[in-house]
Design a protein around this motif. Structure first.
Motif, PDB file in Angstrom:
ATOM      1  N   MET A 126      -0.692  14.314  15.411  1.00 24.24           N
ATOM      2  CA  MET A 126       0.201  13.263  15.802  1.00 24.24           C
ATOM      3  C   MET A 126       0.243  12.990  17.532  1.00 24.24           C
ATOM      4  O   MET A 126       0.612  11.903  17.817  1.00 24.24           O
ATOM      5  N   THR A 127      -0.299  14.055  18.330  1.00 22.10           N
ATOM      6  CA  THR A 127      -0.432  13.820  19.868  1.00 22.10           C
ATOM      7  C   THR A 127      -1.436  12.710  19.842  1.00 22.10           C
ATOM      8  O   THR A 127      -1.712  12.329  21.136  1.00 22.10           O
ATOM      9  N   HIS A 128      -2.475  12.518  19.140  1.00 21.64           N
ATOM     10  CA  HIS A 128      -3.446  11.548  19.266  1.00 21.64           C
ATOM     11  C   HIS A 128      -3.282  10.144  18.657  1.00 21.64           C
ATOM     12  O   HIS A 128      -3.924   9.486  18.484  1.00 21.64           O
ATOM     13  N   VAL A 129      -1.968  10.127  17.931  1.00 21.13           N
ATOM     14  CA  VAL A 129      -1.644   8.916  17.157  1.00 21.13           C
ATOM     15  C   VAL A 129      -0.764   7.941  18.323  1.00 21.13           C
ATOM     16  O   VAL A 129       0.020   8.206  19.183  1.00 21.13           O
ATOM     17  N   TYR A 130      -1.233   6.795  18.369  1.00 18.83           N
ATOM     18  CA  TYR A 130      -0.672   5.870  19.402  1.00 18.83           C
ATOM     19  C   TYR A 130       0.160   4.656  18.741  1.00 18.83           C
ATOM     20  O   TYR A 130      -0.007   4.601  17.615  1.00 18.83           O
ATOM     21  N   ALA A 131       1.141   4.112  19.462  1.00 12.28           N
ATOM     22  CA  ALA A 131       2.031   3.071  18.911  1.00 12.28           C
ATOM     23  C   ALA A 131       1.197   1.820  18.881  1.00 12.28           C
ATOM     24  O   ALA A 131       0.351   1.602  19.656  1.00 12.28           O
ATOM     25  N   HIS A 132       1.390   0.893  18.119  1.00  7.98           N
ATOM     26  CA  HIS A 132       1.187  -0.471  18.064  1.00  7.98           C
ATOM     27  C   HIS A 132       1.437  -1.196  19.388  1.00  7.98           C
ATOM     28  O   HIS A 132       2.647  -0.920  19.964  1.00  7.98           O
ATOM     29  N   ARG A 133       0.380  -1.841  19.861  1.00  2.05           N
ATOM     30  CA  ARG A 133       0.699  -2.496  21.225  1.00  2.05           C
ATOM     31  C   ARG A 133       2.030  -3.225  21.234  1.00  2.05           C
ATOM     32  O   ARG A 133       2.354  -4.160  20.055  1.00  2.05           O
ATOM     33  N   ASP A 134       2.652  -3.142  22.228  1.00  2.00           N
ATOM     34  CA  ASP A 134       4.051  -3.821  22.516  1.00  2.00           C
ATOM     35  C   ASP A 134       5.394  -3.211  21.699  1.00  2.00           C
ATOM     36  O   ASP A 134       6.409  -3.613  21.883  1.00  2.00           O
ATOM     37  N   VAL A 135       5.111  -2.587  20.673  1.00  3.74           N
ATOM     38  CA  VAL A 135       6.136  -1.999  19.935  1.00  3.74           C
ATOM     39  C   VAL A 135       7.233  -1.047  20.838  1.00  3.74           C
ATOM     40  O   VAL A 135       8.351  -1.276  20.839  1.00  3.74           O
ATOM     41  N   PRO A 136       6.803  -0.172  21.427  1.00  4.75           N
ATOM     42  CA  PRO A 136       7.386   0.555  22.330  1.00  4.75           C
ATOM     43  C   PRO A 136       8.532  -0.190  23.035  1.00  4.75           C
ATOM     44  O   PRO A 136       9.789  -0.010  23.202  1.00  4.75           O
ATOM     45  N   ALA A 137       7.884  -1.293  23.825  1.00  2.00           N
ATOM     46  CA  ALA A 137       8.713  -2.140  24.908  1.00  2.00           C
ATOM     47  C   ALA A 137       9.913  -2.889  23.793  1.00  2.00           C
ATOM     48  O   ALA A 137      10.952  -2.883  24.431  1.00  2.00           O
ATOM     49  N   VAL A 138       9.493  -3.448  22.808  1.00  2.00           N
ATOM     50  CA  VAL A 138      10.591  -4.115  21.759  1.00  2.00           C
ATOM     51  C   VAL A 138      11.385  -3.257  21.567  1.00  2.00           C
ATOM     52  O   VAL A 138      12.561  -3.440  21.396  1.00  2.00           O
ATOM     53  N   ILE A 139      11.138  -1.972  21.058  1.00  2.00           N
ATOM     54  CA  ILE A 139      12.229  -0.893  20.722  1.00  2.00           C
ATOM     55  C   ILE A 139      13.082  -0.621  21.823  1.00  2.00           C
ATOM     56  O   ILE A 139      14.486  -0.715  21.590  1.00  2.00           O
ATOM     57  N   LYS A 140      12.550  -0.459  23.068  1.00  2.00           N
ATOM     58  CA  LYS A 140      13.252  -0.177  24.218  1.00  2.00           C
ATOM     59  C   LYS A 140      14.506  -1.360  24.519  1.00  2.00           C
ATOM     60  O   LYS A 140      15.625  -1.084  24.897  1.00  2.00           O
TER      61      LYS A 140
ATOM     62  N   LEU B   4       6.166 -11.451  10.345  1.00  3.30           N
ATOM     63  CA  LEU B   4       5.887 -11.399  11.878  1.00  3.30           C
ATOM     64  C   LEU B   4       4.253 -11.287  12.059  1.00  3.30           C
ATOM     65  O   LEU B   4       3.819 -10.192  11.436  1.00  3.30           O
ATOM     66  N   HIS B   5       3.852 -11.611  12.980  1.00  2.66           N
ATOM     67  CA  HIS B   5       2.296 -11.359  13.427  1.00  2.66           C
ATOM     68  C   HIS B   5       2.360 -10.657  14.708  1.00  2.66           C
ATOM     69  O   HIS B   5       1.411 -10.018  15.142  1.00  2.66           O
ATOM     70  N   ILE B   6       3.163 -10.725  15.561  1.00  3.88           N
ATOM     71  CA  ILE B   6       3.171  -9.985  16.759  1.00  3.88           C
ATOM     72  C   ILE B   6       4.769  -9.069  16.966  1.00  3.88           C
ATOM     73  O   ILE B   6       5.831  -9.966  16.694  1.00  3.88           O
ATOM     74  N   PRO B   7       4.933  -8.182  17.790  1.00  2.00           N
ATOM     75  CA  PRO B   7       6.251  -7.440  17.752  1.00  2.00           C
ATOM     76  C   PRO B   7       7.100  -8.064  18.637  1.00  2.00           C
ATOM     77  O   PRO B   7       8.365  -7.980  18.258  1.00  2.00           O
ATOM     78  N   ILE B   8       6.917  -8.933  19.378  1.00  2.00           N
ATOM     79  CA  ILE B   8       7.818  -9.654  20.263  1.00  2.00           C
ATOM     80  C   ILE B   8       8.733 -10.691  19.352  1.00  2.00           C
ATOM     81  O   ILE B   8       9.734 -10.891  19.517  1.00  2.00           O
ATOM     82  N   GLU B   9       8.146 -10.833  18.280  1.00  2.00           N
ATOM     83  CA  GLU B   9       8.837 -11.829  17.145  1.00  2.00           C
ATOM     84  C   GLU B   9      10.092 -11.263  16.698  1.00  2.00           C
ATOM     85  O   GLU B   9      11.284 -11.981  16.324  1.00  2.00           O
ATOM     86  N   ILE B  10      10.156  -9.984  16.425  1.00  2.00           N
ATOM     87  CA  ILE B  10      11.320  -9.203  16.057  1.00  2.00           C
ATOM     88  C   ILE B  10      12.442  -9.636  16.822  1.00  2.00           C
ATOM     89  O   ILE B  10      13.617  -9.929  16.539  1.00  2.00           O
ATOM     90  N   ILE B  11      12.466  -9.697  18.521  1.00  2.00           N
ATOM     91  CA  ILE B  11      13.475 -10.100  19.066  1.00  2.00           C
ATOM     92  C   ILE B  11      13.973 -11.521  18.899  1.00  2.00           C
ATOM     93  O   ILE B  11      15.198 -11.826  18.704  1.00  2.00           O
ATOM     94  N   ALA B  12      12.743 -12.209  18.662  1.00  2.00           N
ATOM     95  CA  ALA B  12      13.091 -13.659  18.432  1.00  2.00           C
ATOM     96  C   ALA B  12      13.796 -14.041  17.095  1.00  2.00           C
ATOM     97  O   ALA B  12      15.018 -14.701  16.971  1.00  2.00           O
ATOM     98  N   VAL B  13      13.712 -13.143  15.978  1.00  2.00           N
ATOM     99  CA  VAL B  13      14.318 -13.372  15.038  1.00  2.00           C
ATOM    100  C   VAL B  13      15.650 -12.887  15.056  1.00  2.00           C
ATOM    101  O   VAL B  13      16.638 -13.660  14.336  1.00  2.00           O
ATOM    102  N   LEU B  14      16.149 -11.844  15.762  1.00  2.00           N
ATOM    103  CA  LEU B  14      17.216 -11.174  16.064  1.00  2.00           C
ATOM    104  C   LEU B  14      18.064 -12.260  16.583  1.00  2.00           C
ATOM    105  O   LEU B  14      19.328 -12.388  16.634  1.00  2.00           O
ATOM    106  N   GLU B  15      17.500 -13.043  17.601  1.00  2.00           N
ATOM    107  CA  GLU B  15      17.980 -13.707  18.464  1.00  2.00           C
ATOM    108  C   GLU B  15      18.392 -15.154  17.468  1.00  2.00           C
ATOM    109  O   GLU B  15      19.692 -15.627  17.875  1.00  2.00           O
ATOM    110  N   GLU B  16      17.963 -15.342  16.722  1.00  2.00           N
ATOM    111  CA  GLU B  16      18.203 -16.701  15.702  1.00  2.00           C
ATOM    112  C   GLU B  16      19.028 -16.180  14.597  1.00  2.00           C
ATOM    113  O   GLU B  16      19.822 -17.042  14.338  1.00  2.00           O
ATOM    114  N   SER B  17      19.230 -14.923  14.142  1.00  2.00           N
ATOM    115  CA  SER B  17      20.295 -14.494  13.221  1.00  2.00           C
ATOM    116  C   SER B  17      21.564 -14.383  13.547  1.00  2.00           C
ATOM    117  O   SER B  17      21.980 -14.241  14.554  1.00  2.00           O
TER     118      SER B  17
END
Length: 207
Positions: free
Chosen positions: A75-89, A194-207
């Motif tokens: 697990m210490t060698h497993v990385y997060a998908h790009r931009d996912v941590p920033a979206v979570i925060k 969704l195709h990129i993580p930032i779209e998660i935020i956009a979906v929530l803003e629309e709902s």
């Protein structure tokens, strides 16, 4: 604010290569699956892909259990998908309640979250979920945390995530940066694809 239940492998954590290597180790398979074949398998359900790889269904729980133990060492060698941590925060900062529900173990997930400084962002982690009973656990998470199902989203990267969410009457965002392809996910009618993580935020803003 919404409640957001994340899948882990493939959705938050980029565990694909690790899972493939563990599969080779546990099955003793010497012939490597070609990139073209892997892409074909990504367009299948879990059971169909297992059948193509000559893994009998009754062996899958055993492989999953042993696979979790092996993954804990990596697990210490497993990385997060790009931009996912920033979206979570950002989601946490905005006041959304965040959860993780996964077939991976709670122990492995906590190791990953600690490495990526994401421990405080999640209310609860539900690990070691069976491969095919996500709807049951989704309902349990909603009930146990007194969530409003109409204001709850599930986010996952596999067909079984979409199907499980539908059976639990929960809206689902299917992401195409994980295990299954966008084309096959689309056929199962997720609420959003969704195709990129930032779209998660956009979906929530629309709902």
């Amino acid at each position: 604010m919404s409640a957001i239940i994340f899948d882990f492998d493939g959705t938050i954590a980029d565990t694909f290569e690790t899972v493939v290597q563990i599969f080779y180790d546990l099955t003793g398979r010497h012939e490597k699956v070609s990139p073209k074949e892997i892409e074909r398998l990504r367009s299948m359900t879990l059971l169909h892909a297992a059948e193509e790889l000559h893994v009998r269904p009754w062996k899958m729980p055993f492989l999953l259990m042993r696979g979790r133990r092996r993954m804990s060492k990596q697990m210490t060698h497993v990385y997060a998908h790009r931009d996912v941590p920033a979206v979570i925060k950002k989601l946490h900062a905005e006041g959304h309640q965040l959860f993780i529900m996964s077939s991976n173990s709670t122990h492995n997930i906590k190791l990953f979250l600690k490495k990526h400084d994401l421990t405080a962002e999640f209310v609860e982690i539900y690990g070691s979920v069976g491969l095919l009973n996500k709807s049951k656990v989704l309902k349990k998470v909603i009930k146990r945390n007194n969530l409003d199902a109409n204001d709850t989203w599930y986010i996952g990267d596999e067909i079984r995530d979409v199907v499980g969410a539908h059976h639990a009457d929960v809206r689902v965002m299917a992401v195409d940066w994980g295990y299954n392809t966008a084309d096959i996910l689309k056929t199962y009618n997720p609420t959003k694809l969704l195709h990129i993580p930032i779209e998660i935020i956009a979906v929530l803003e629309e709902s």
